[in-house]
Every structure is written in C-alpha cells, then in structure tokens.
Design a protein around this motif. Structure first.
Motif, PDB file in Angstrom:
ATOM      1  N   GLN A  49      -7.627 -71.129 -40.393  1.00  0.00           N
ATOM      2  CA  GLN A  49      -8.508 -70.738 -41.491  1.00  0.00           C
ATOM      3  C   GLN A  49      -9.599 -69.793 -40.980  1.00  0.00           C
ATOM      4  O   GLN A  49      -9.941 -68.821 -41.648  1.00  0.00           O
ATOM      5  CB  GLN A  49      -9.122 -71.966 -42.165  1.00  0.00           C
ATOM      6  N   GLU A  86     -22.151 -73.019 -45.393  1.00  0.00           N
ATOM      7  CA  GLU A  86     -22.472 -72.657 -46.774  1.00  0.00           C
ATOM      8  C   GLU A  86     -23.351 -71.414 -46.890  1.00  0.00           C
ATOM      9  O   GLU A  86     -23.089 -70.570 -47.750  1.00  0.00           O
ATOM     10  CB  GLU A  86     -23.100 -73.837 -47.514  1.00  0.00           C
ATOM     11  N   GLY A  89     -21.055 -68.506 -46.572  1.00  0.00           N
ATOM     12  CA  GLY A  89     -20.196 -68.392 -47.744  1.00  0.00           C
ATOM     13  C   GLY A  89     -20.964 -67.809 -48.918  1.00  0.00           C
ATOM     14  O   GLY A  89     -20.457 -66.949 -49.648  1.00  0.00           O
ATOM     15  N   ARG A  93     -20.311 -64.415 -51.092  1.00  0.00           N
ATOM     16  CA  ARG A  93     -20.233 -64.438 -52.564  1.00  0.00           C
ATOM     17  C   ARG A  93     -21.242 -63.454 -53.160  1.00  0.00           C
ATOM     18  O   ARG A  93     -20.957 -62.781 -54.156  1.00  0.00           O
ATOM     19  CB  ARG A  93     -20.453 -65.853 -53.091  1.00  0.00           C
ATOM     20  N   ALA A 123     -14.954 -62.286 -51.619  1.00  0.00           N
ATOM     21  CA  ALA A 123     -14.735 -63.548 -52.328  1.00  0.00           C
ATOM     22  C   ALA A 123     -13.698 -64.407 -51.608  1.00  0.00           C
ATOM     23  O   ALA A 123     -13.887 -65.617 -51.439  1.00  0.00           O
ATOM     24  CB  ALA A 123     -14.296 -63.271 -53.766  1.00  0.00           C
ATOM     25  N   ALA A 124     -12.612 -63.783 -51.170  1.00  0.00           N
ATOM     26  CA  ALA A 124     -11.561 -64.533 -50.465  1.00  0.00           C
ATOM     27  C   ALA A 124     -12.091 -65.096 -49.149  1.00  0.00           C
ATOM     28  O   ALA A 124     -11.821 -66.253 -48.807  1.00  0.00           O
ATOM     29  CB  ALA A 124     -10.350 -63.633 -50.214  1.00  0.00           C
ATOM     30  N   ASN A 127     -14.302 -68.144 -49.817  1.00  0.00           N
ATOM     31  CA  ASN A 127     -13.504 -69.333 -50.142  1.00  0.00           C
ATOM     32  C   ASN A 127     -12.823 -69.902 -48.901  1.00  0.00           C
ATOM     33  O   ASN A 127     -12.806 -71.114 -48.694  1.00  0.00           O
ATOM     34  CB  ASN A 127     -12.465 -69.013 -51.215  1.00  0.00           C
ATOM     35  N   THR A 131     -13.242 -73.729 -45.988  1.00  0.00           N
ATOM     36  CA  THR A 131     -12.152 -74.640 -45.591  1.00  0.00           C
ATOM     37  C   THR A 131     -12.016 -74.756 -44.074  1.00  0.00           C
ATOM     38  O   THR A 131     -11.161 -75.492 -43.606  1.00  0.00           O
ATOM     39  CB  THR A 131     -10.800 -74.158 -46.175  1.00  0.00           C
TER      40      THR A 131
END
Length: 140
Positions: A49, A86, A89, A93, A123-124, A127, A131
């Motif tokens: 990932q 976060e 991320g 975003r 965005a990908a 996400n 993970t």
C-alpha cells in the motif's frame, strides 16, 4: 515535516494565484511520496500500500511544473499509528480540491483535463495512504 509546514502548504493550496496552488500541490505530492517510501520500510506498515501511495504521488507530481521555490521540504516522520498519517491524507485531499478548483478557472481551461487527472491522483493517494497502517488508530 512539522505541522506548520502542512499548514503552510494548505494555505498555499487555498491561494488565488494558480502558480502557488500548483507549487503547493507539487510539494504535497513530493512530501507524501517520500513519506510513503519511508513507510514501505516501516515494520508496522503495509509495504505494498505504501508503494502504491508513492506511485500515485510520483504520477501526480510528474503532471505538475516544479515549484518556483526550489527548496525541497523535509521528509516527514509521521506519528505512530494510522492517526499519524491523517494530516498527510488530509493534505492530499486538500490538493485534490484545490486542483479541481483551479481546473474550473478560465485561465486554466486548456489544462483542465490534466489538472483533474492530477487531482484524481491526489485523491487516490490519500485513500491509499489511510490503508498503509491497519492499527485501529482512528483514521477516517
């Protein structure tokens, strides 16, 4: 990378000047891509990932012009757990939204397709980043 640097990039992503937005998006891809490289070697992370995050960041960065500042930002060290990822991320975003907003500006109409594609990479990557660590650390 410290919180003020994330805040500085987020502020630049909200700028009215397209060049500032593009530079901040490039920096966001660069910083998170380097973080992903480090996470791929981290025992508590899903290396596949993390590698996918790095690929998406590299793909997004390749579609943007390098920023004018010419200074690479410090490679971040995320706090432990998935919650530590976060802020990064959220930065991706934010880049997604900023690039899509820029694509709707008439001055960037010729680049709208490329900007939307780049936003999709942000965005990908955001996400996928969430993970990388599966520790129940409260990531959303």
């Amino acid at each position: 990378m410290t919180q003020p640097t994330i805040t500085d990039l987020a502020t630049a992503l909200d700028a009215d000047q397209g060049d500032a937005v593009l530079g901040a998006a490039w920096d966001a891809f660069d910083v998170v891509g380097r973080l992903a490289d480090a996470l791929a070697l981290d025992e508590g992370s899903d290396e596949m990932q993390a590698m996918l995050v790095g690929i998406k960041c590299a793909d997004g960065r390749r579609l943007l012009p390098p920023p004018d500042n010419g200074r690479p930002l410090q490679t971040p060290a995320a706090s432990p757990g998935s919650a530590g990822l976060e802020p990064y991320g959220e930065l991706l975003r934010h880049a997604d939204v900023a690039l899509r907003r820029l694509a709707s500006v008439p001055e960037y109409a010729d680049d709208a397709e490329q900007l939307n594609l780049t936003a999709g990479h942000a965005a990908a990557a955001a996400n996928l980043l969430m993970t990388v660590r599966q520790d129940g650390g409260g990531a959303s």
